[in-house]
Scaffold this motif. Structure first.
Motif, short mmCIF file in Angstrom:
data_model
loop_
_atom_site.label_atom_id
_atom_site.label_comp_id
_atom_site.label_asym_id
_atom_site.label_seq_id
_atom_site.Cartn_x
_atom_site.Cartn_y
_atom_site.Cartn_z
N ARG A 132 0.86 -1.19 0.00
CA ARG A 132 0.00 0.00 0.00
C ARG A 132 0.89 1.23 0.00
O ARG A 132 1.90 1.25 0.69
CB ARG A 132 -0.89 0.03 1.25
N ALA A 133 0.51 2.22 -0.80
CA ALA A 133 1.34 3.42 -0.92
C ALA A 133 1.52 4.06 0.46
O ALA A 133 0.53 4.40 1.11
CB ALA A 133 0.69 4.41 -1.88
N PRO A 134 2.76 4.20 0.95
CA PRO A 134 2.96 4.80 2.28
C PRO A 134 2.70 6.31 2.26
O PRO A 134 2.39 6.89 3.30
CB PRO A 134 4.44 4.50 2.57
N VAL A 135 2.87 6.91 1.08
CA VAL A 135 2.63 8.36 0.91
C VAL A 135 1.94 8.52 -0.44
O VAL A 135 1.86 7.56 -1.22
CB VAL A 135 3.96 9.16 0.91
N ASP A 136 1.46 9.72 -0.75
CA ASP A 136 0.90 9.96 -2.08
C ASP A 136 1.97 9.57 -3.10
O ASP A 136 3.14 9.94 -2.93
CB ASP A 136 0.54 11.44 -2.25
N SER A 137 1.58 8.81 -4.13
CA SER A 137 2.60 8.23 -5.01
C SER A 137 2.16 8.25 -6.47
O SER A 137 0.95 8.26 -6.76
CB SER A 137 2.84 6.75 -4.66
N SER A 138 3.14 8.21 -7.35
CA SER A 138 2.87 7.98 -8.77
C SER A 138 3.26 6.54 -9.08
O SER A 138 4.32 6.07 -8.64
CB SER A 138 3.71 8.92 -9.65
N LEU A 139 2.40 5.88 -9.83
CA LEU A 139 2.61 4.47 -10.17
C LEU A 139 2.70 4.34 -11.68
O LEU A 139 1.90 4.94 -12.41
CB LEU A 139 1.45 3.61 -9.66
N ALA A 140 3.66 3.54 -12.15
CA ALA A 140 3.77 3.27 -13.59
C ALA A 140 3.48 1.80 -13.81
O ALA A 140 3.94 0.94 -13.05
CB ALA A 140 5.18 3.61 -14.08
N LEU A 141 2.69 1.53 -14.85
CA LEU A 141 2.33 0.14 -15.18
C LEU A 141 3.25 -0.36 -16.28
O LEU A 141 3.40 0.27 -17.33
CB LEU A 141 0.88 0.09 -15.65
N VAL A 142 3.90 -1.51 -16.03
CA VAL A 142 4.85 -2.10 -17.00
C VAL A 142 4.22 -3.37 -17.58
O VAL A 142 3.81 -4.25 -16.83
CB VAL A 142 6.19 -2.44 -16.30
N PRO A 143 4.14 -3.46 -18.91
CA PRO A 143 3.36 -4.54 -19.54
C PRO A 143 4.14 -5.84 -19.73
O PRO A 143 4.11 -6.43 -20.81
CB PRO A 143 2.97 -3.92 -20.88
N LEU A 144 4.84 -6.29 -18.70
CA LEU A 144 5.45 -7.61 -18.73
C LEU A 144 5.08 -8.32 -17.44
O LEU A 144 5.02 -7.68 -16.38
CB LEU A 144 6.99 -7.54 -18.82
N GLY A 145 4.84 -9.61 -17.52
CA GLY A 145 4.45 -10.34 -16.33
C GLY A 145 5.06 -11.72 -16.32
O GLY A 145 5.97 -12.02 -17.09
N TYR A 146 4.54 -12.57 -15.43
CA TYR A 146 5.17 -13.89 -15.35
C TYR A 146 4.94 -14.73 -16.58
O TYR A 146 5.71 -15.65 -16.86
CB TYR A 146 4.82 -14.62 -14.04
N ALA A 147 3.92 -14.39 -17.40
CA ALA A 147 3.77 -15.09 -18.68
C ALA A 147 4.95 -14.80 -19.60
O ALA A 147 5.26 -15.57 -20.50
CB ALA A 147 2.48 -14.67 -19.38
N ASP A 148 5.59 -13.68 -19.36
CA ASP A 148 6.75 -13.30 -20.17
C ASP A 148 8.06 -13.74 -19.51
O ASP A 148 9.14 -13.42 -20.01
CB ASP A 148 6.75 -11.77 -20.36
N GLY A 149 7.94 -14.42 -18.39
CA GLY A 149 9.14 -14.90 -17.71
C GLY A 149 9.61 -14.00 -16.58
O GLY A 149 10.63 -14.29 -15.95
N VAL A 150 8.90 -12.91 -16.32
CA VAL A 150 9.28 -12.07 -15.18
C VAL A 150 8.89 -12.83 -13.92
O VAL A 150 7.72 -13.15 -13.73
CB VAL A 150 8.55 -10.71 -15.24
#
Ligand SMILES: *Cc1c(COP(=O)(O)O)cnc(C)c1O
Length: 372
Positions: A268-286
């Motif tokens: 959970r964001a500890p302070v007001d935050s900016s979040l970026a979504l990255v389009p790789l996941g465990y299907a891609d081996g991450v």
């Protein structure tokens, strides 16, 4: 970059790594191991780059992998060493693929196939010297080597090599395996075999155990610019990591303190935050195991992966940095350029760098960089 997921492979780095390793090991022959789609880097382009760097042999696990190289027009010597019990040996023999064999049954099957084709199969006998995987068991060395010599005299096979593989468990245990291998080579000589190749070392022993080098080293992880050791980095070994895994920011959002992120709200964001979504996941081996532990680089700044890594995407907390949709995100690459390394991800996921690069999925297009 164009696509929003991409693995960029620097083929010049692969050629340079091979040339560097060749100079370092000084063996008469150098095998580049390109199994498992060249540890995720792409078998055919990597094989060509490795040959350009001075490798004169290619190594794969399966015959299917060897035939893929042949179909691409690569004529260099190839050894395949792991076989299905129902293997059709003839396709490999016809394509001039060397067969690494681990039993009398395999030897006899190959000899039968070469009799049918009316040719001589090139084989290399694998001796078991302590890894407890495949290879001829020590108690079977004498009869199997005698059978190989007999089949060689009849013209059905040519025993081009004798090899084994080390455990890397400790220098002492590898030294015992070397002594065992030497006993096997003496036995082979005693039955009249004169293999042109004897080989035992993969990357780790090639780099640190000169006694294991024999006439050829089989180099896998090191040609990709990664270290086989916990206590030495790529740079320490004079190697350049060839793969860069990257993507583009797919979304950015600003959230107030306390906002939960991704499945199960493990963060959970500890302070007001900016979040970026990255389009790789465990299907891609991450690796999902790296959730909340890994970092990525956006615009040269490192940011933490927060919350669970999902199948297709993960979230990065970018603090107050100005990050925009479309910005490049580097998951890992050459740490000399300030980005995280495959080793960093391995550490975050509790695994090894081999696993990090090899697991990159087929939804990630590979693109290749080379000077010409
Ligand atoms: C995979 C493999 C190699 C290469 O090992 P690295 O540690 O990646 O250099 C060499 N020999 C055999 C038999 C292998 O299976």
């Amino acid at each position: 970059m164009t696509g929003y997921r991409e693995a960029v492979v620097d083929l010049d780095a692969i050629s340079a790594n091979v040339a560097h390793l060749r100079a370092l090991t000084g063996t008469a022959h150098t095998m580049a191991v390109v199994k498992a789609n060249a540890y995720g880097h792409g078998a055919v382009p990597v094989a060509r780059a490795a040959l350009a760097g001075g490798a004169d042999w290619l190594g794969v696990a399966d015959i299917a992998e060897a035939l893929e190289l042949r179909e691409a027009g690569i004529g260099a010597p190839v050894l395949a060493w792991l076989h299905d019990p129902d293997t059709d040996w003839s396709a490999a023999i016809a394509a001039d693929v060397d067969l690494g064999l681990s039993s009398a049954v395999q030897l006899q099957q190959v000899a039968d196939a070469s009799a049918t084709l009316d040719c001589t199969a090139s084989v290399q006998i694998k001796l078991e010297t302590g890894l407890s995987r495949n290879g001829v068991q020590e108690s079977e060395w004498a009869p199997v080597l005698a059978l190989a010599a007999e089949l060689e005299r009849s013209g059905r096979v040519r025993v081009r090599g004798i090899f084994s593989h080390l455990s890397n468990a400790s220098p002492a245990e590898d030294t015992e395996a070397i002594a065992r291998f030497d006993r096997g080579l003496a036995l082979a000589a005693a039955v009249g075999l004169t293999p042109e190749l004897t080989h035992l070392a993969a990357s780790a022993a090639a780099l640190r155990l000169p006694a294991a080098r024999y006439s050829m080293v089989r180099l896998g992880i090191s040609i990709y610019g990664l270290s086989p050791f916990d206590d030495a980095s790529s740079a320490d070994l004079g190697l350049v990591p060839a793969m860069t895994l990257r993507g583009r920011v797919a979304a950015v959002r600003h959230v107030p303190a306390g906002t939960g992120v991704s499945y199960d709200y493990t963060w959970r964001a500890p302070v007001d935050s900016s979040l970026a979504l990255v389009p790789l996941g465990y299907a891609d081996g991450v690796p999902r195991q790296a959730s909340g532990r890994a970092q990525v680089s956006i615009g040269g700044v490192l940011h933490p992966v927060v919350g669970r890594i999902a199948m297709d995407q993960f979230v990065v907390s970018v603090g107050l940095e100005p990050v925009a949709v479309g910005d490049e995100v580097v998951l890992f690459g050459d740490p000399a350029s300030g980005v995280p390394s495959a080793d960093d991800w391995a550490h975050a996921a509790g695994t090894i760098n081999y696993d990090i690069v090899t697991r990159i999925g087929r939804r990630v297009p590979r693109s290749y960089r080379a000077a010409e």
